[in-house]
Design an enzyme around this catalytic site. Structure first.
Site, PDB file in Angstrom:
ATOM      1  N   ASP A 116       6.083  -3.158  -1.752  1.00 57.57           N
ATOM      2  CA  ASP A 116       5.876  -3.603  -0.377  1.00 57.57           C
ATOM      3  C   ASP A 116       6.742  -2.818   0.596  1.00 57.57           C
ATOM      4  O   ASP A 116       7.793  -2.280   0.243  1.00 57.57           O
ATOM      5  CB  ASP A 116       6.196  -5.095  -0.242  1.00 57.57           C
ATOM      6  CG  ASP A 116       5.233  -5.963  -1.034  1.00 57.57           C
ATOM      7  OD1 ASP A 116       4.081  -5.551  -1.194  1.00 57.57           O
ATOM      8  OD2 ASP A 116       5.649  -7.046  -1.464  1.00 57.57           O
ATOM      9  N   LYS A 117       6.309  -2.819   1.864  1.00 60.70           N
ATOM     10  CA  LYS A 117       7.035  -2.114   2.915  1.00 60.70           C
ATOM     11  C   LYS A 117       8.316  -2.827   3.309  1.00 60.70           C
ATOM     12  O   LYS A 117       9.349  -2.181   3.532  1.00 60.70           O
ATOM     13  CB  LYS A 117       6.118  -1.951   4.138  1.00 60.70           C
ATOM     14  CG  LYS A 117       6.768  -1.246   5.308  1.00 60.70           C
ATOM     15  CD  LYS A 117       5.777  -1.058   6.446  1.00 60.70           C
ATOM     16  CE  LYS A 117       6.401  -0.311   7.615  1.00 60.70           C
ATOM     17  NZ  LYS A 117       5.429  -0.100   8.715  1.00 60.70           N
TER      18      LYS A 117
END
Length: 478
Positions: free
Chosen positions: A93-94
């Site tokens: 995930d970012k």
């Protein structure tokens, strides 16, 4: 049993296994509050090894605020090579700080750029690119922001409950904050909310329509069904296309940021009328020349196939994940154990090459458990050498026997599905597999700030562990 949040119930997660009230709070308040480090098993040669035999440069990257796909795209652009030359073992995930492996075909260390918010450590060379199977698991360090008063006492109570669910309560050492060995906890190995879309959990709904052969229903599930979590202009556009089926006008209304939806609408607007004025049966299709002609099933399928191939596969995988979650919820409600088999179960055995301390199932090595084998297989499960499984249903899926098999068949019947339905064209086809129903991990909890540290095998979700502790809106889990 304590009921799950309504958003979780919509993706097949019906219950918590712990009864203690949650600690509240939220995850991912800042990137550094969600740290993920890959547990690798990918051998490399020295960096000066022959580039003919070992053309793939392998490096470890620590990324801050980078989505894995975005980083790979930036890397390929700055190297001036095709994005297909960049490979990795797991997508992250970012909103996190992540440490993971990458490989680049045909690159030299001096070629690597120095992107913002990324630290790169070259490890060596390899004769092939990284693949998903090269990831054994992930180690997590997660901070809970703004927990409720009395959180530590609740954490200890929840940990005791999850240790009992793991089936190893006699081997666990002390509780949270003790000086004894880390407790080992267990939770159902369900697919987390992000598998289905955190703010708009519809990927499984699209997938279910695809598996049932309803291409129009799949397209409308993706284009329509607005949710309150979306911006108002997006909600309005989705409501419009649901009500009117006016593909051309919908193109004017869908925001440019919704690139996938707009790509599908282009296909529908172009293919809604093939110039013959007739549908597949020879009947005149409905429409007033305003872009609302009803496309053929083939055109709806073409619209879906405009999407990236990985997203096409994700739809069917999400449908399989939803079925899996439903099966585990029904097993929990029936009072069947997760840590050991009953007659009829299918178990898989542990991966012999797993990193030390990580329970890693190998679903390619499985065995059906009959009444005579229950006791001996239970001993293997108690020692972390075997794991009870449930199906990710596909064309080659063999269902369990006995009561576990009855649950699997009933869930499929309730959804009007059977394994043969997964024989689908192109990227949508899936042979299926099985997946362990329990995930266990040693857990460390530190008080200031409240931090949870644990490791999970590949494919298991940190949020599935943390939901038992927070018991809050899934959006708080990030």
């Amino acid at each position: 049993m304590r009921q799950a949040h309504p958003i979780e119930q919509a993706v097949g997660i019906e219950h918590y296994v712990s009864e203690t009230d949650g600690i509240g709070g939220r995850l991912r308040d800042r990137d550094e509050h969600f740290r993920v480090r890959e547990l690798e098993r990918f051998p490399t040669e020295p960096v000066d090894a022959s580039t003919d035999a070992y053309p793939h440069l392998v490096f470890r990257a620590t990324l801050r605020g980078w989505d894995t796909n975005d980083f790979a795209r930036r890397l390929s652009n700055e190297l001036g090579v095709s994005r297909e030359r960049v490979s990795w073992a797991g997508t992250k995930d970012k909103r996190a700080i992540t440490t993971q492996l990458f490989s680049v075909y045909g690159a030299d260390p001096a070629d690597l750029p120095d992107p913002n918010r990324a630290d790169i450590d070259v490890l060596g060379r390899a004769g092939r690119s990284l693949e998903f199977g090269d990831l054994a698991g992930n180690a997590f360090e997660l901070v809970v922001s703004d927990p409720d008063e009395g959180a530590l006492e609740r954490v200890e109570a929840i940990t005791d409950e999850l240790a009992a669910f793991a089936g190893l309560e006699g081997e666990n050492g002390g509780g949270v904050g003790s000086d004894d060995s880390e407790p080992t906890i267990g939770v159902p190995n369900v697919f987390g909310q992000q598998r289905f879309g955190s703010k708009r959990p519809i990927t499984h709904e699209v997938g279910l329509e695809i598996v049932r052969g309803d291409w129009e229903g799949a397209v409308m599930a993706y284009l329509g069904r607005p949710t309150e979590a979306e911006p108002e202009d997006t909600q309005s556009a989705r409501a419009f296309v649901e009500e009117t089926r006016d593909w051309q006008e919908a193109l004017e209304r869908f925001p440019n940021r919704l690139q996938y939806e707009r790509s599908m609408l282009h296909e529908l607007a172009e293919g809604g009328d093939d110039g013959s004025g007739e549908g597949e049966s020879g009947d005149v299709e409905s429409g007033d020349g305003d872009g609302s002609e009803n496309p053929s099933p083939e055109t709806f399928r073409n619209a879906l196939e405009r999407l990236p191939s990985n997203l096409q596969r994700l739809f069917v995988h999400a449908a399989q994940s939803f079925v899996f979650n439903r099966i585990l919820s029904e097993r929990l409600a029936a009072g069947l154990p997760f840590d050991c088999p009953v007659a009829g179960d299918v178990v898989c055995f542990a991966d012999r090459d797993a990193p030390e301390g990580l329970e890693l199932p190998d679903v390619d090595r499985s065995q059906r458990v009959d009444e005579r084998r229950v006791r001996s297989v239970t001993r293997h499960c108690e020692r972390g050498r075997a794991f009870v499984t449930a199906p990710l249903v596909g064309t080659e899926t063999t269902l369990a026997d006995g009561e576990p098999g009855e649950i699997e068949r009933q869930v499929l019947a309730d959804l009007d599905l059977e394994p043969a339905d997964f024989e689908l064209p192109g990227e949508f086809d899936s042979t299926g597999t099985r997946r362990a129903i329990l995930v266990r991990t040693p857990l460390t909890v530190d008080a200031g700030p409240l931090t949870f540290s644990f490791s999970l095998p590949k494919g298991s979700y940190a949020t599935v562990v943390m939901r038992e502790y927070l018991k809050s809106d899934p959006l708080a889990l990030g």
